[in-house]
Design a protein around this motif. Structure first.
Motif, mmCIF file in Angstrom:
data_model
loop_
_atom_site.group_PDB
_atom_site.id
_atom_site.type_symbol
_atom_site.label_atom_id
_atom_site.label_comp_id
_atom_site.label_asym_id
_atom_site.label_seq_id
_atom_site.Cartn_x
_atom_site.Cartn_y
_atom_site.Cartn_z
ATOM 1 N N MET A 1 0.856 -1.195 0.000
ATOM 2 C CA MET A 1 0.000 0.000 0.000
ATOM 3 C C MET A 1 0.889 1.241 0.000
ATOM 4 O O MET A 1 1.881 1.301 0.726
ATOM 5 N N SER A 2 0.540 2.209 -0.832
ATOM 6 C CA SER A 2 1.339 3.427 -0.889
ATOM 7 C C SER A 2 0.437 4.637 -1.050
ATOM 8 O O SER A 2 -0.673 4.541 -1.576
ATOM 9 N N VAL A 3 0.919 5.796 -0.584
ATOM 10 C CA VAL A 3 0.227 7.073 -0.752
ATOM 11 C C VAL A 3 1.234 8.075 -1.310
ATOM 12 O O VAL A 3 2.301 8.282 -0.727
ATOM 13 N N GLU A 4 0.924 8.662 -2.452
ATOM 14 C CA GLU A 4 1.763 9.689 -3.052
ATOM 15 C C GLU A 4 1.051 11.034 -2.961
ATOM 16 O O GLU A 4 -0.177 11.095 -2.998
ATOM 17 N N ARG A 5 1.839 12.103 -2.878
ATOM 18 C CA ARG A 5 1.256 13.449 -2.863
ATOM 19 C C ARG A 5 2.005 14.343 -3.827
ATOM 20 O O ARG A 5 3.227 14.286 -3.928
ATOM 21 N N LYS A 6 1.234 15.175 -4.553
ATOM 22 C CA LYS A 6 1.845 16.184 -5.415
ATOM 23 C C LYS A 6 0.922 17.387 -5.484
ATOM 24 O O LYS A 6 -0.260 17.313 -5.101
ATOM 25 N N VAL A 7 1.438 18.492 -5.975
ATOM 26 C CA VAL A 7 0.624 19.692 -6.155
ATOM 27 C C VAL A 7 -0.163 19.555 -7.455
ATOM 28 O O VAL A 7 0.413 19.307 -8.519
ATOM 29 N N PHE A 8 -1.476 19.714 -7.360
ATOM 30 C CA PHE A 8 -2.365 19.571 -8.510
ATOM 31 C C PHE A 8 -2.627 20.917 -9.180
ATOM 32 O O PHE A 8 -2.916 20.997 -10.371
ATOM 33 N N GLY A 9 -2.543 21.984 -8.399
ATOM 34 C CA GLY A 9 -2.809 23.331 -8.888
ATOM 35 C C GLY A 9 -2.863 24.287 -7.715
ATOM 36 O O GLY A 9 -2.426 23.950 -6.609
ATOM 37 N N LYS A 10 -3.402 25.472 -7.959
ATOM 38 C CA LYS A 10 -3.501 26.478 -6.897
ATOM 39 C C LYS A 10 -4.861 27.152 -6.937
ATOM 40 O O LYS A 10 -5.469 27.300 -8.004
ATOM 41 N N ILE A 11 -5.314 27.555 -5.767
ATOM 42 C CA ILE A 11 -6.459 28.447 -5.631
ATOM 43 C C ILE A 11 -5.924 29.699 -4.953
ATOM 44 O O ILE A 11 -5.591 29.674 -3.765
ATOM 45 N N GLY A 12 -5.799 30.774 -5.712
ATOM 46 C CA GLY A 12 -5.096 31.947 -5.190
ATOM 47 C C GLY A 12 -3.646 31.574 -4.941
ATOM 48 O O GLY A 12 -2.944 31.113 -5.849
ATOM 49 N N ASN A 25 -3.322 -4.639 -5.393
ATOM 50 C CA ASN A 25 -3.897 -5.074 -6.666
ATOM 51 C C ASN A 25 -3.740 -4.020 -7.761
ATOM 52 O O ASN A 25 -4.305 -4.176 -8.845
ATOM 53 N N GLN A 26 -2.993 -2.952 -7.447
ATOM 54 C CA GLN A 26 -2.781 -1.824 -8.355
ATOM 55 C C GLN A 26 -4.052 -1.013 -8.612
ATOM 56 O O GLN A 26 -4.109 -0.221 -9.557
ATOM 57 N N MET A 27 -5.069 -1.231 -7.790
ATOM 58 C CA MET A 27 -6.228 -0.339 -7.804
ATOM 59 C C MET A 27 -5.843 0.928 -7.053
ATOM 60 O O MET A 27 -5.125 0.876 -6.054
ATOM 61 N N SER A 28 -6.322 2.078 -7.545
ATOM 62 C CA SER A 28 -5.943 3.336 -6.904
ATOM 63 C C SER A 28 -7.110 4.310 -6.874
ATOM 64 O O SER A 28 -8.010 4.259 -7.722
ATOM 65 N N ILE A 29 -7.080 5.181 -5.876
ATOM 66 C CA ILE A 29 -7.978 6.333 -5.842
ATOM 67 C C ILE A 29 -7.121 7.584 -5.730
ATOM 68 O O ILE A 29 -6.097 7.600 -5.058
ATOM 69 N N SER A 30 -7.548 8.637 -6.431
ATOM 70 C CA SER A 30 -6.870 9.931 -6.374
ATOM 71 C C SER A 30 -7.826 10.944 -5.756
ATOM 72 O O SER A 30 -9.026 10.949 -6.072
ATOM 73 N N LEU A 31 -7.289 11.785 -4.884
ATOM 74 C CA LEU A 31 -8.097 12.693 -4.072
ATOM 75 C C LEU A 31 -7.497 14.081 -4.109
ATOM 76 O O LEU A 31 -6.277 14.238 -4.168
ATOM 77 N N LEU A 32 -8.347 15.096 -4.062
ATOM 78 C CA LEU A 32 -7.894 16.484 -4.047
ATOM 79 C C LEU A 32 -8.234 17.139 -2.713
ATOM 80 O O LEU A 32 -9.309 16.894 -2.157
#
Length: 325
Positions: A1-12, A25-32
């Motif tokens: 199990m792994s969790v990655e984080r990156k900058v998706f964009g900016k609000i202000g 199982n290589q299933m993934s969810i991406s969250l903002l």
């Protein structure tokens, strides 16, 4: 199990973070962090990736869309009649944003906030505090936890506490499209014998109607077949609330299925094409929103969405992916 984080964009000047949780199982969810959004839901089958929800790949589309793709909606999902309600004989009046009514908690709801966030082994927790926005009473502290396990289950837990009696009934406004085929060819099953009667403003009348004909999904039925059955009723889309319990529904194609579970009593379904307004009735996805029944505060038998001062409440929605042979 792994969790990655990156900058998706900016609000202000605020960064919007994207988290990606991947299981064995290589299933993934991406969250903002923006709106605590469920941004993507990917599975790998026979070496091929498949995205199961309709999503955008840049922050501007999430900010500008009226369809609330994947966002956390609230503090109260759905409509509140005349934008007013009472708790213990104290009346509260909010600013309408949908005709005379309040939709999805108002124009400053959770769907417009950039949440604080932190990640763990297989989960991400988004936190935000709202203070009287849109006329709701109370400072409300909200935590939304997304978890992915190795059994291919996505769990969303909504937790809140407040310093003043208020309302809390959020949901995830996720749009499913579980295969490359047209959404009309995908099949839907809903464990419901009743759905809500609504008026011309989509406000519940209080009546529960039997799920027959176009609204009968007790057995699997193609979404397109249901849409055809709507035509004699002079309707072209689904925007309806079903009375459900525990295992609410399943949406499936020939290749895969997603089972939906909830500890509340309602599920809204809404046919849409969130990327092409000009598409008319050529729908590309189906929103499936698990929540207490809309306008519950104004109907005694629709569920208790009052959160009392000093108390804490948690609601859980679960989505299980299954590969079909």
């Amino acid at each position: 199990m792994s969790v990655e984080r990156k900058v998706f964009g900016k609000i202000g000047t605020q960064p919007v973070y994207l988290y990606k949780i991947t299981n064995k199982n290589q299933m993934s969810i991406s969250l903002l962090s923006y709106a605590a959004t469920w941004q993507d839901f990917e599975v790998v089958e026979d070496g091929q990736k498949h995205s199961l929800i309709e999503h955008f790949d840049n922050i501007d589309d999430y900010i500008n869309t009226p369809y609330q793709n994947g966002k956390t909606i609230g503090r109260v999902a759905g409509r509140i009649k005349d934008a007013r309600f009472s708790i213990d004989n104290v009346e509260y009046k909010m600013k309408p944003n949908d005709g005379n009514n309040l939709l999805h908690g108002g124009n400053n709801g959770l769907q417009y906030q950039n949440f604080d966030s932190e990640s763990f082994d297989n989960s991400v927790i988004f936190s935000h505090t709202v203070n009287g926005e849109d006329g709701f009473p109370g400072i409300l502290k909200v935590k939304i936890k997304y978890t992915l396990n190795d059994d291919n289950e996505v769990t969303i837990t909504y937790t809140a506490e407040t310093d003043h009696d208020t309302l809390f009934n959020p949901t995830c406004h996720v749009y499913f499209d579980v295969d490359d085929e047209n959404i009309k060819q995908q099949q839907l099953q809903i464990n419901a014998k009743k759905f809500l009667d609504v008026d011309d403003e989509k406000i519940p009348t209080g009546k529960l109607l039997s799920t027959i004909n176009a609204y009968d999904f007790k057995n699997f039925k193609k979404i397109g077949q249901g849409l055809k059955q709507l035509k004699p009723l002079n309707k072209v889309e689904y925007d309806d609330t079903f009375v459900v319990a525990n295992k609410a529904a399943t949406i499936k194609s020939e290749h895969r299925a997603i089972d939906l579970y909830t500890d509340r009593n309602g599920m809204v379904i809404f046919t849409a094409n969130t990327k092409d307004k000009a598409s008319g009735n050529n729908y590309s996805s189906l929103a499936m929103e698990l929540q207490y029944l809309p306008d519950a505060i104004n109907h005694n038998d629709f569920g208790n969405i009052v959160l009392k001062a000093g108390q804490k409440v948690s609601y859980t929605n679960k989505y299980k992916y299954r590969k079909l042979d």
